[in-house]
Design an enzyme around this catalytic site. Structure first.
Site, short mmCIF file in Angstrom:
data_model
loop_
_atom_site.label_atom_id
_atom_site.label_comp_id
_atom_site.label_asym_id
_atom_site.label_seq_id
_atom_site.Cartn_x
_atom_site.Cartn_y
_atom_site.Cartn_z
N GLU A 240 -10.42 0.31 -6.09
CA GLU A 240 -10.08 0.81 -4.75
C GLU A 240 -8.61 0.48 -4.55
O GLU A 240 -8.25 -0.68 -4.33
CB GLU A 240 -10.94 0.10 -3.69
CG GLU A 240 -12.43 0.29 -3.84
CD GLU A 240 -12.90 1.69 -3.51
OE1 GLU A 240 -12.11 2.46 -2.92
OE2 GLU A 240 -14.04 2.03 -3.84
N CYS A 274 -5.03 0.66 3.84
CA CYS A 274 -5.06 1.56 2.68
C CYS A 274 -5.30 3.00 3.13
O CYS A 274 -4.73 3.93 2.58
CB CYS A 274 -6.12 1.12 1.69
SG CYS A 274 -7.75 0.93 2.41
#
Ligand code: NAD
Length: 500
Positions: A240, A274
């Site tokens: 991720e 993010c």
């Protein structure tokens, strides 16, 4: 060094707003990490043998304990990252929601089920189940120090694995507290352990042969190093990584809602998200009205460490230079700062910056900035917005504001990202049933939801012959006649040409 000061055996985590020492933690070396993994191997067998129901109870009790300690956890996140307490509370609530979902759905998603064998194997009883891997190493970032790793930890534990968690060196206390709360509800074995340290501690975890999978969340640059370490033992990895997400604003969008959501998406957590909004593409006819709403709202935001502050400091000091470079680079190339400017970077804070007229090839548009800055672009239509949105090596998430459901869905499907949220910012992150993860340089594999549970398992296929069929084709006693009959049957079943 401002957050993690390495000594021979300990490092300090610092409050990025005040510079005060929050706590000192050991730098766990290869030997210490190896010992943790060995303990985890034994714990994994015990945890796996507990069975679905008992694991579910333990995980729900872990959730209860985390909920009762929510304020303690949020206070620690506030101190270690500098983010507002309420944001830390919100993040913890989201982590709790995921823990709850993973605990309650693991058996349903992963447990044994019968599969129809098909005509040719009709005498076979077929069972598919998803078995735990063993020990999962979770390497986490600092920006959402509980929400982000919990997306792996909860799902890996619920799937029956033991976990060794290496939190970011900027937020080690969160990891230590998490393991402490877990140990209170699972005192028998170290099923969830936290190892503290800098990058090398994460490296030791990734390269340990006793690790069955690494769940990495962090920058794309580090993900490549982690993958290289994992390659030594062929250890699989879910990655991720970073993003450069866009928000698209259609001509008929609710501009107040779009400006509000885009601003939160860009500036909350000081832009250190993010899935944060880093670029906004607005269709021509809505551009001026949208920009004016966005800038009005942005001017009201104030960073700080007090309760009224909209967002906190930049957690990782090294990021200040990147943010400053992106702003300066854009301005040097002819961009206009409609809110703030280069002077907005005031260590440890960055005030809101809204840039327009930024060239598509500038670093502010192409690289992850990870600060409270946003570039706003005028486009002629949704197609141009989508084309520009997709013109990045990243592909984590994205947002669309539109008054037209069908048009928004079409653009959402064609957006090159793992998640897209229509008429809200990042709604998918709160929905535990939905998978979370990226494409391209944003990573691969999925956490959250059923896919997130399966990520930490291996599918196991079992067949049991219930009765012998008259024709045994996988035997040396097979006859020509039997083969001819099966060929005839296959022809009947599969030779047909389908018309549209
Ligand atoms: P980072 O890559 O610097 O560090 C992440 C973790 O990796 C830390 O725990 C660090 O100690 C460890 N690490 C560093 N070097 C290592 C090595 N050689 N081997 C093993 N581990 C090592 O990232 P960060 O600054 O902590 O986090 C910010 C980044 O994370 C941003 O790019 C952000 O977009 C990304 N992020 C992604 C998601 C997501 O779900 N996709 C979520 C949050 C953050």
């Amino acid at each position: 060094m401002s957050v993690a000061t390495e000594s021979t055996s300990t490092f300090e985590s610092l409050n990025p707003a005040t510079g005060e020492v929050v706590a000192e933690h050991p730098v766990q070396d290869e030997k210490a990490v190896g010992e943790a993994v060995e303990r985890a191997r034994e714990a994994a067998e015990w945890w796996q043998a507990l069975g679905w129901k008992e694991r579910r109870v333990r995980l729900l009790n872990f959730k209860g304990s985390l909920t009762r300690n929510l304020n303690r956890m949020a206070e620690l996140i506030h101190e270690e990252t500098g983010k507002p307490v309420q944001d830390a509370q919100l993040e913890t609530i989201m982590a709790i929601t995921h823990l709850d979902w993973a605990a309650k759905n693991a058996q349903k998603v992963l447990g044994p089920r019968s599969v129809f064998p098909g005509m040719v194997a009709i005498n076979q009883k077929c069972v598919l189940e998803y078995q735990s891997l063993g020990v999962v190493g979770v390497i986490g970032p600092w920006n959402y120090p509980i929400f982000t790793p919990m997306g792996s930890i909860a799902y890996a534990l619920a799937a029956g694995n033991a976990v060794v968690f290496k939190p970011s060196e900027f937020t080690p206390g969160v990891g230590v507290l998490l393991a402490e709360l877990f140990a209170a509800v699972v005192p028998e074995r170290p099923v969830l352990q936290t190892v503290t340290g800098l990058g090398a501690t994460g490296g030791a975890l990734a390269s340990h042969p006793g690790i069955n999978k690494i769940a990495f969340t962090g920058s794309t640059r580090t993900a490549k190093k982690v993958m290289a370490a994992c390659a030594e033992n062929l250890t699989p990895i879910v990655a991720e990584c970073g993003g450069k997400d866009a928000c698209i604003v259609d001509a008929d969008a609710d501009l107040d809602a779009a400006a509000d959501a885009a601003l939160w998406g860009a500036m909350s957590n000081a832009g250190q998200t993010c899935i944060g909004v880093e670029r906004i593409y607005v269709v021509d006819s809505a551009y001026d009205a949208f920009l004016s709403k966005l800038t009005d709202k942005a001017k009201d935001l104030r960073p700080g460490f007090d309760r009224e502050a909209a967002y906190g400091p930049i957690t990782m000091p090294g990021q200040m230079d990147i943010i400053e470079r992106h702003i300066k680079d854009a301005l040097d190339q002819g961009a206009t700062a409609v809110v703030g400017g280069a002077e907005s970077v005031r260590k440890p804070y960055v005030e809101p910056v809204v840039l327009t007229g930024v060239p598509d090839d500038s670093s502010a548009v192409c690289e992850e900035t990870f600060g409270p800055t946003i570039t706003v672009h005028k486009v002629k239509d949704l197609e141009e917005a989508l084309e520009k949105t997709n013109k990045t090596n990243y592909g984590l998430a994205g947002t669309i504001f539109s008054g037209n459901k069908a048009r928004a869905m079409d653009v959402a499907r064609r957006m090159r990202s793992g998640m897209t949220s229509i008429n809200a910012f990042a709604a998918f992150a709160q929905v535990a049933a939905l998978p979370f993860g990226g494409v391209g340089e944003s990573g691969f594999g999925r956490i959250h939801g059923a896919d997130g549970l399966r990520e930490f398992t291996r599918p196991k296929a079992i067949t049991r012959q219930r009765f012998a069929v008259p024709m045994n084709l996988t035997s040396f006693s097979r006859t020509e006649k039997e083969m001819a009959r099966i060929l005839q049957m296959v022809n009947m079943l599969h030779a047909k040409h389908y018309k549209r």
